[in-house]
Design an enzyme around this catalytic site. Structure first.
Site, PDB file in Angstrom:
ATOM      1  CD  GLU A 137      -2.813  -1.212   2.460  1.00  0.00           C
ATOM      2  OE1 GLU A 137      -3.965  -1.592   2.288  1.00  0.00           O
ATOM      3  OE2 GLU A 137      -2.368  -0.905   3.565  1.00  0.00           O
ATOM      4  CB  CYS A 150       2.914   7.321   3.486  1.00  0.00           C
ATOM      5  SG  CYS A 150       3.430   6.068   4.664  1.00  0.00           S
ATOM      6  CB  CYS A 157       7.275  -5.330   8.303  1.00  0.00           C
ATOM      7  SG  CYS A 157       8.607  -4.502   9.216  1.00  0.00           S
ATOM      8  CB  CYS A 164       3.215  -2.103  13.658  1.00  0.00           C
ATOM      9  SG  CYS A 164       3.255  -1.656  11.906  1.00  0.00           S
ATOM     10  CB  CYS A 394       1.370   5.722  11.655  1.00  0.00           C
ATOM     11  SG  CYS A 394       1.668   7.364  11.066  1.00  0.00           S
TER      12      CYS A 394
HETATM   13  N1  SAH Z   1       9.724   0.154   9.926  1.00  0.00           N
HETATM   14  C1  SAH Z   1       9.899   1.584   9.899  1.00  0.00           C
HETATM   15  C2  SAH Z   1       8.980   2.223   8.907  1.00  0.00           C
HETATM   16  C3  SAH Z   1       7.508   2.106   9.260  1.00  0.00           C
HETATM   17  S1  SAH Z   1       7.077   3.649   9.780  1.00  0.00           S
HETATM   18  C4  SAH Z   1       9.726   2.154  11.281  1.00  0.00           C
HETATM   19  O1  SAH Z   1       9.260   1.440  12.151  1.00  0.00           O
HETATM   20  O2  SAH Z   1      10.127   3.279  11.524  1.00  0.00           O
HETATM   21  C5  SAH Z   1       5.618   3.530  10.541  1.00  0.00           C
HETATM   22  C6  SAH Z   1       5.623   4.447  11.745  1.00  0.00           C
HETATM   23  O3  SAH Z   1       4.371   4.271  12.388  1.00  0.00           O
HETATM   24  C7  SAH Z   1       6.685   4.018  12.754  1.00  0.00           C
HETATM   25  O4  SAH Z   1       7.127   5.110  13.504  1.00  0.00           O
HETATM   26  C8  SAH Z   1       5.897   3.068  13.589  1.00  0.00           C
HETATM   27  O5  SAH Z   1       6.491   2.792  14.810  1.00  0.00           O
HETATM   28  C9  SAH Z   1       4.579   3.795  13.699  1.00  0.00           C
HETATM   29  N2  SAH Z   1       3.470   2.928  14.087  1.00  0.00           N
HETATM   30  C10 SAH Z   1       3.388   1.593  13.960  1.00  0.00           C
HETATM   31  N3  SAH Z   1       2.206   1.139  14.420  1.00  0.00           N
HETATM   32  C11 SAH Z   1       1.534   2.234  14.827  1.00  0.00           C
HETATM   33  C12 SAH Z   1       0.252   2.427  15.394  1.00  0.00           C
HETATM   34  N4  SAH Z   1      -0.560   1.392  15.585  1.00  0.00           N
HETATM   35  N5  SAH Z   1      -0.128   3.681  15.681  1.00  0.00           N
HETATM   36  C13 SAH Z   1       0.695   4.732  15.445  1.00  0.00           C
HETATM   37  N6  SAH Z   1       1.913   4.613  14.908  1.00  0.00           N
HETATM   38  C14 SAH Z   1       2.333   3.382  14.616  1.00  0.00           C
END
Ligand code: SAH
Length: 401
Positions: A137, A150, A157, A164, A394
């Site tokens: 996506e 994004c 992953c 997440c 996110c």
């Molecule tokens: N793997 C990388 C890129 C993904 S970024 C990373 O972790 O940085 C996605 C962002 O959203 C990251 O900062 C992640 O920690 C955050 N994220 C993941 N699950 C989330 C959630 N349920 N609510 C808010 N942010 C979340």
């Protein structure tokens, strides 16, 4: 009693632990949450596409089919400037060879499966099917002063963070350089066709890229960096974007962060920290078993020293898990211990994911968390997170049809 429990109690708060409920987190042989740095099975990569190659390599490839090198430039302009791969529209190419050229240079990488819009059409989530059936996506967002995309860097992953959605199914494979770039080109085409809602900008194209879609970009280092180099290279080599508008976000793969510091491309760097203490981060971010909070912060600080670019710390605020006052204070102390002016913190209220029992922090707790950081001199901005209504925010990208 664990340290964090007694500290929470002293604040009159609870300490929720990040155990997965409602779904099963994959465990490794060592009894810890599984980490996948490479795909499980041998997987094939998509056919080579123009965007996988440098301009010189494109010319070489065309020579192989008996075409002069200058055609590489024409094709690159079609793709990176006009967002077209349709041979019928390439009137500057010999008519009898157009179809063949398109087949060699533009194999279809991303097939649109679904498009969901929200915010009056200003936020669009795209679901793409790749050549092998993998689904990824990307999320396109118009703001008053910019258009941000994004993008995903991996199918699934392997980092297995329990909060997440993307991690729940594990890693299928790395995306290729061209698959990463094609998300941008496709988004630009949609924008050019008027498909993104809201007031038009003078420059109607994606100006900001965040590697915050599916995947851990630094676990797919080479392909991601090739894509970044091509984003910033001028047309016809690449897209001609500004490096400052590109944000690479990571869970904290320290050796790769250090490598990124030496790349000479001043992208914006974001560290998904989510907890300042190892006791909690060990459970929230499984990769913390390899690289601890202090090591990740040292690497982030080093990125600032080497590039002069201010670093972002991402912090998803989860009710009673990581939002305690003492954690804000500890985070501020750890950041200030390394210097001033090198970092800002971006708290994000947690977005709900399937099976998750946790919720976002209460507004007053969120406000206090920010206030404590600000009072300690750490610039902090609550991140506006878009696309919740379409599971496009996110941590919500899971790519199902
Ligand atoms: N793997 C990388 C890129 C993904 S970024 C990373 O972790 O940085 C996605 C962002 O959203 C990251 O900062 C992640 O920690 C955050 N994220 C993941 N699950 C989330 C959630 N349920 N609510 C808010 N942010 C979340």
């Amino acid at each position: 009693m664990r340290i964090s429990e007694s500290r929470a109690k002293a604040e009159g708060r609870a300490q929720v632990r990040p155990t997965a409920e409602g779904w099963k987190q994959a465990m490794g042989d060592d009894g810890r949450p599984q980490l996948q740095f490479t795909a499980k099975a041998r997987v094939s990569q998509p056919p080579v596409h123009l965007a996988d190659l440098t301009l010189a390599e494109r010319a070489e490839k065309l020579k192989e089919i008996g075409l002069p090198g200058f055609r590489a430039k024409q094709l690159s302009v079609h793709y990176f400037q006009h967002y077209t791969t349709d041979p019928e529209l390439m009137s500057d190419l010999p008519k009898d060879r157009r179809a063949e050229i398109a087949e060699v240079m533009f194999p279809k990488l991303l097939t649109e499966v679904k498009r969901l819009a929200t915010d009056d059409g200003k936020t669009i989530k795209f679901l793409w099917r790749l050549f092998d059936g993998s689904l990824v996506e990307s999320v396109l967002m118009r703001y008053s002063n910019r258009i941000t995309l994004c993008i995903s860097s991996q199918c699934g992953c392997g980092m297995n963070c329990p909060f997440c959605a993307t991690g729940q199914a594990g890693l299928t494979r790395n995306m290729s350089t061209a698959e990463i770039l094609d998300q941008i080109v496709q988004a630009n085409r949609v924008i050019a066709e008027g498909g993104l809602g809201g007031q038009k900008h003078p420059e109607e194209r994606v100006g900001n890229i965040v590697f915050m879609g599916m995947g851990e970009p630094l676990a797919n280092y080479k392909r991601v960096m090739n894509a970044v180099h091509r984003m910033v290279a001028d047309v016809p080599e690449g897209l001609g974007m500004s490096a400052r508008g590109i944000t690479v976000s990571t869970v904290g793969l320290v050796p790769a962060i250090n490598k990124l510091s030496e790349e000479g491309v001043p992208v914006t760097f974001a560290l998904s920290l989510h907890a300042p203490d190892d006791e909690l981060r060990d459970e929230m971010i499984p990769v913390n078993s390899r690289w601890k909070v202090d090591e990740a912060l040292d690497a982030a600080f080093n990125y600032y020293v080497k590039t002069g670019r201010r670093v972002s710390i991402e912090y998803a605020l989860i009710k009673d898990m990581n939002d305690h006052g003492w954690r804000a204070d500890l985070l501020a102390r750890k950041l200030n211990a390394r210097g001033r002016g090198w970092v800002h913190v971006n708290p994000i209220p947690l977005n709900p994911t399937p099976g998750s029992v946790w919720t976002a922090s209460e507004p007053d707790v969120t406000a206090e968390f920010i206030d404590r950081l600000e009072s300690a001199g750490v610039p902090t901005t609550l991140r506006d997170t878009r696309g919740k209504e379409i599971d496009g925010a996110c941590g919500q990208l899971a790519a199902a049809e």
